[in-house]
Design a protein around this motif. Structure first.
Motif, PDB file in Angstrom:
ATOM      1  N   ASP A 281      -0.026   1.612  -6.589  1.00  0.00           N
ATOM      2  CA  ASP A 281      -1.231   1.483  -5.779  1.00  0.00           C
ATOM      3  C   ASP A 281      -2.308   2.390  -6.374  1.00  0.00           C
ATOM      4  OD1 ASP A 281      -3.084   1.012  -3.838  1.00  0.00           O
ATOM      5  OD2 ASP A 281      -1.927   1.842  -2.186  1.00  0.00           O
TER       6      ASP A 281
ATOM      7  N   LEU B 274      -3.750 -10.792   2.051  1.00  0.00           N
ATOM      8  CA  LEU B 274      -4.304  -9.482   1.733  1.00  0.00           C
ATOM      9  C   LEU B 274      -5.167  -8.945   2.861  1.00  0.00           C
ATOM     10  CD1 LEU B 274      -5.338  -9.940  -2.025  1.00  0.00           C
ATOM     11  CD2 LEU B 274      -3.425  -8.606  -1.140  1.00  0.00           C
TER      12      LEU B 274
ATOM     13  N   GLU C 232      -6.060  -0.722 -11.064  1.00  0.00           N
ATOM     14  CA  GLU C 232      -6.854  -1.950 -11.005  1.00  0.00           C
ATOM     15  C   GLU C 232      -6.288  -3.021 -11.921  1.00  0.00           C
ATOM     16  OE1 GLU C 232      -9.291  -2.595  -8.954  1.00  0.00           O
ATOM     17  OE2 GLU C 232      -9.170  -0.594  -8.052  1.00  0.00           O
TER      18      GLU C 232
ATOM     19  N   GLN D  17       0.843  -1.192   0.000  1.00  0.00           N
ATOM     20  CA  GLN D  17       0.000   0.000   0.000  1.00  0.00           C
ATOM     21  C   GLN D  17       0.882   1.248   0.000  1.00  0.00           C
ATOM     22  OE1 GLN D  17      -2.798  -0.192   3.236  1.00  0.00           O
ATOM     23  NE2 GLN D  17      -3.797  -2.046   2.465  1.00  0.00           N
TER      24      GLN D  17
ATOM     25  N   ARG E  31      -1.804  -4.662  -1.854  1.00  0.00           N
ATOM     26  CA  ARG E  31      -2.808  -4.525  -2.889  1.00  0.00           C
ATOM     27  C   ARG E  31      -2.510  -5.507  -4.004  1.00  0.00           C
ATOM     28  NH1 ARG E  31      -5.139  -0.153  -4.688  1.00  0.00           N
ATOM     29  NH2 ARG E  31      -5.988  -1.675  -6.157  1.00  0.00           N
ATOM     30  N   GLN E  32      -3.542  -6.097  -4.593  1.00  0.00           N
ATOM     31  CA  GLN E  32      -3.361  -6.929  -5.777  1.00  0.00           C
ATOM     32  C   GLN E  32      -3.851  -6.173  -6.999  1.00  0.00           C
ATOM     33  OE1 GLN E  32      -5.702 -10.524  -5.294  1.00  0.00           O
ATOM     34  NE2 GLN E  32      -7.486  -9.593  -6.236  1.00  0.00           N
ATOM     35  N   ILE E  33      -3.129  -6.318  -8.106  1.00  0.00           N
ATOM     36  CA  ILE E  33      -3.451  -5.643  -9.356  1.00  0.00           C
ATOM     37  C   ILE E  33      -3.527  -6.695 -10.441  1.00  0.00           C
ATOM     38  CG2 ILE E  33      -2.742  -3.886 -11.010  1.00  0.00           C
ATOM     39  CD1 ILE E  33      -1.054  -2.627  -8.740  1.00  0.00           C
TER      40      ILE E  33
END
Length: 298
Positions: free
Chosen positions: A181, A254, A184, A176, A260-262
């Motif tokens: 960050d 998470l 999407e 993060q 964060r996952q993208i």
């Protein structure tokens, strides 16, 4: 030399004597009188035709011939222990054992639930699961250490019979507050200039990232190698880089780490996990049952 005169009690005693450096201590551990133990050691030396121990005031040491016998003795005793364990399984109603090797992605994401469901429906089949990278899994099936293996696509199968097991999706994981960050979705080339945390070089995931980076004419900057998905997440959360990981394998991390996952838009981010075996026509029934169960989960 008459090695047919060797017996398991004497081999076990010799192992204990060599380990403790004392005939009396070895005899005690073997529940034998010292005189009986000495006689057994002498009989072993007569069968081998060479001294196995050097005797001195402080105990005994193993000779060169003794070292050779010790290595074989330990393997024989280990095989006997495994035989006893296998026979006890059959006595308890076990009808078969499946030696299953699988890569970390399969073990982390899918196999706990799939094996639990199989075990409930087939209580007479015991599964021995070994977690290894995809290449080692293929080799284990080829040389008979495993009955079947689960590994990632792009792994050389070296003649194995393969069928589909599952599919997973790779995502980019960032801490993060990272520059990425808030995104999407992105393509891998947009992240390739950042530092990465990675699995060891021999894993299918590390090789895939390396190949895709080279296809871009770039160089992947690996800051740290670790051996598990959880460790990779910990390193990313600590600011040691970004990582590419299977989406379903990191959901628990998470929830507890500042990550964060993208989504990765690249086609190669969608992977297939495969089941491999040596000879599809000569699979024992209990192994076939597991293969059919795993195939249904797809």
């Amino acid at each position: 030399m008459n090695l047919h005169r060797l017996d398991l009690v004497s081999l076990s005693l010799f192992n204990l004597v060599a380990r403790t450096g004392s005939i009396s201590r070895g005899a005690e551990l073997a529940n034998l009188a010292v005189g009986a133990a000495s006689k057994r050691i002498s009989d072993l030396e007569a069968a081998v035709g060479a001294p196995l121990l050097e005797r001195h005031s402080r105990g005994v040491t193993v000779t060169v011939a003794g070292q050779a016998l010790l290595g074989h003795a330990q393997r024989i005793l280990s095989d006997v222990d495994q035989l006893a364990a296998d026979l006890s399984d059959y006595a308890a109603g076990i009808v078969g054992v499946v030696r299953l090797w699988a890569n970390t992605s399969a073990v982390t994401q899918f196999l706990p639930q799939d094996i639990a469901g199989f075990a409930e429906a087939n209580p007479g089949v015991r599964i021995e699961l070994e977690e290894e990278n995809s290449s080692e899994t293929v080799l284990a099936v080829l040389d008979g250490r495993a009955d079947l293996g689960i590994f990632a696509d792009r792994t050389p199968t070296l003649g194995l019979h393969v069928q589909r097991y599952r599919e997973d999706r790779l995502v980019l994981v960032v801490p993060q507050g990272h520059a990425l960050d808030g995104r999407e979705r992105l393509r891998f080339e947009e992240a390739v200039d950042y530092d990465f945390a990675s699995l060891p070089r021999g894993t299918s995931l590390a090789r895939r990232l390396q190949a895709e980076t080279e296809a871009l004419g770039r160089r992947l900057k690996i800051r740290i190698h670790v051996r598990s998905f959880d460790a990779m997440c910990q390193m990313v959360a600590a600011g040691m880089g970004v990582a590419v990981l299977p989406r379903d394998a990191i959901q628990a991390q998470l929830r507890v780490l500042p990550l964060r996952q993208i989504e990765l838009e690249d086609d190669w981010a969608s992977r297939r996990l495969l089941i491999g075996l040596r000879d599809a026509a000569a699979v024992p029934r209990h192994v076939r049952l597991l293969i059919e169960h795993l195939s249904r989960q797809a």
